[in-house]
Motif scaffolding. Structure first.
Motif, mmCIF file in Angstrom:
data_model
loop_
_atom_site.group_PDB
_atom_site.id
_atom_site.type_symbol
_atom_site.label_atom_id
_atom_site.label_comp_id
_atom_site.label_asym_id
_atom_site.label_seq_id
_atom_site.Cartn_x
_atom_site.Cartn_y
_atom_site.Cartn_z
ATOM 1 N N TYR A 139 9.932 15.009 -2.260
ATOM 2 C CA TYR A 139 8.880 14.104 -2.734
ATOM 3 C C TYR A 139 7.523 14.778 -2.557
ATOM 4 N N PHE A 140 6.523 14.252 -3.264
ATOM 5 C CA PHE A 140 5.134 14.655 -3.089
ATOM 6 C C PHE A 140 4.493 13.680 -2.099
ATOM 7 N N VAL A 141 3.592 14.177 -1.245
ATOM 8 C CA VAL A 141 2.952 13.296 -0.274
ATOM 9 C C VAL A 141 1.443 13.541 -0.259
ATOM 10 N N THR A 142 0.691 12.461 -0.059
ATOM 11 C CA THR A 142 -0.769 12.492 -0.080
ATOM 12 C C THR A 142 -1.338 12.509 1.334
ATOM 13 N N SER A 143 -2.661 12.543 1.432
ATOM 14 C CA SER A 143 -3.329 12.712 2.717
ATOM 15 C C SER A 143 -4.311 11.565 2.987
ATOM 16 N N TYR A 144 -5.307 11.826 3.858
ATOM 17 C CA TYR A 144 -6.199 10.761 4.318
ATOM 18 C C TYR A 144 -7.393 10.503 3.400
ATOM 19 N N GLY A 185 -0.078 2.949 7.357
ATOM 20 C CA GLY A 185 -0.326 2.232 6.119
ATOM 21 C C GLY A 185 -0.845 3.168 5.036
ATOM 22 N N CYS A 186 -0.788 2.728 3.787
ATOM 23 C CA CYS A 186 -1.256 3.570 2.682
ATOM 24 C C CYS A 186 -1.587 2.707 1.469
ATOM 25 N N THR A 187 -2.265 3.321 0.507
ATOM 26 C CA THR A 187 -2.570 2.682 -0.768
ATOM 27 C C THR A 187 -2.055 3.565 -1.889
ATOM 28 N N VAL A 212 0.195 -0.872 1.496
ATOM 29 C CA VAL A 212 1.325 -1.104 2.407
ATOM 30 C C VAL A 212 0.790 -1.035 3.831
ATOM 31 N N ASP A 213 1.105 -2.028 4.625
ATOM 32 C CA ASP A 213 0.600 -2.089 5.995
ATOM 33 C C ASP A 213 1.305 -1.082 6.903
ATOM 34 N N GLN A 214 0.647 -0.777 8.019
ATOM 35 C CA GLN A 214 1.255 0.060 9.057
ATOM 36 C C GLN A 214 2.461 -0.665 9.649
ATOM 37 N N TRP A 215 3.414 0.082 10.160
ATOM 38 C CA TRP A 215 4.659 -0.430 10.730
ATOM 39 C C TRP A 215 5.436 -1.230 9.681
ATOM 40 N N THR A 246 -4.233 4.700 5.028
ATOM 41 C CA THR A 246 -5.272 3.749 5.426
ATOM 42 C C THR A 246 -5.699 3.933 6.873
ATOM 43 N N GLN A 247 -5.120 4.893 7.567
ATOM 44 C CA GLN A 247 -5.474 5.129 8.968
ATOM 45 C C GLN A 247 -6.429 6.312 9.109
#
Length: 298
Positions: A139-144, A185-187, A212-215, A246-247
């Motif tokens: 998969y591709f993954v994003t950052s902060y 979490g992330c958007t 999406v919320d953390q945990w 989102t962190q």
């Protein structure tokens, strides 16, 4: 002394030349079934009125669909035009290249590369879950900070000619998959646009960002949208997706994306449960609905 002389057999009568058009129509149809579809329309159909009429038959294109495996003998869904159905099925494939990160970032245009930039990781990844399809490995993954990537699909370059797109306007199905890490979490963002030859946007799909919320459960979520009855003139498709965490943690904690697709396919009309299968033969000759672009293939 007797000498035996060979006796010459009388010459066989010359076989009369027979025109291919004297073959039974069922044989001609079987021959046409094995000829590539574009050659049928470009080379064979103009030969004579008999060939034209046979090549326009529903029976021929339904047989070709069976031969190519586009349908089965048990197919019972109504098809408005078997000729169009055949061509759309033959062109059907994922128009996005490298959708599952098997070739790193190849084929993708990086539009935003914030934070620690885009990265490719292997499934399931830290604090992740397995993908529903075991054939997908990466998969591709994003950052902060915002990370976005895109592909621009040229439909004419992919084999779709103008009259097919403008007259038939086949369904364009767009899909994407995303997931968050369980511990962050992330958007997630997605934008798909249908554009003209000079890149004027004719239709678009751009839902609100998904947060999406953390945990969370880290489960993979599918996003799907079907374009239908869009304006004529579509020549390009822009697909863009991405997001950020989102962190604001250094590293790669944003949304993960993979298995994206753009697939153009035929419309199946009517209610399959209530519509009987189309018969192979009817009284006289039932012609396939005319596709004007058949005579303008490239």
């Amino acid at each position: 002394m007797w000498v035996t002389r060979p006796v010459c057999a009388p010459p066989a009568p010359a076989m009369a030349l027979v025109s291919i058009n004297e073959l039974p129509e069922s044989i001609l149809l079987e021959v046409f079934t094995h000829i590539p579809a574009r050659q049928l329309l470009l080379r064979c159909r103009p030969v004579c009125s008999l060939w034209r009429d046979l090549i326009d038959l529903v029976t021929l294109w339904k047989r070709k669909c069976l031969r190519e495996g586009f349908i089965t003998e048990e197919w019972d869904q109504p098809v408005a035009d078997w000729k169009i159905f055949f061509f759309l099925c033959s062109l059907r494939r994922n128009l996005l290249r490298n959708p599952c990160a098997e070739e790193d970032m190849k084929s993708w245009q990086i539009d935003c590369n914030g934070g620690d930039e885009w990265k490719v990781e292997s499934l399931p990844g830290d604090h992740g879950t397995d993908f529903p399809d075991s054939k997908v490995k990466k998969y591709f993954v994003t950052s902060y900070e915002m990370c976005l990537k895109s592909q621009l699909v040229d439909l004419k370059a992919e084999g779709y000619w103008e009259e097919l797109l403008d007259t038939v306007r086949p369904e364009i199905v767009v899909k994407d998959w995303f997931a968050a890490r369980a511990d962050c979490g992330c958007t997630y963002h997605i934008r798909v646009q249908l554009a003209s030859a000079d890149y004027i946007v004719l239709a678009s799909f751009e839902p609100p960002p998904v947060t999406v919320d953390q945990w969370n459960s880290a489960k993979w979520t599918e996003v799907s949208h079907t374009f239908s009855d869009y304006p004529p003139g579509v020549r390009h498709i822009l697909f863009q997706h991405g997001g950020q965490d989102t962190q604001f943690w250094a590293g790669w904690y944003g949304p993960r994306v993979t298995n994206s697709s753009i697939v153009i396919g035929p419309k199946v009309t009517g209610d399959p449960a209530r519509s009987p299968a189309q018969p192979e033969h009817t009284q006289g000759r039932e012609r396939a609905a005319r596709l004007p672009s058949s005579l303008h293939l490239h």
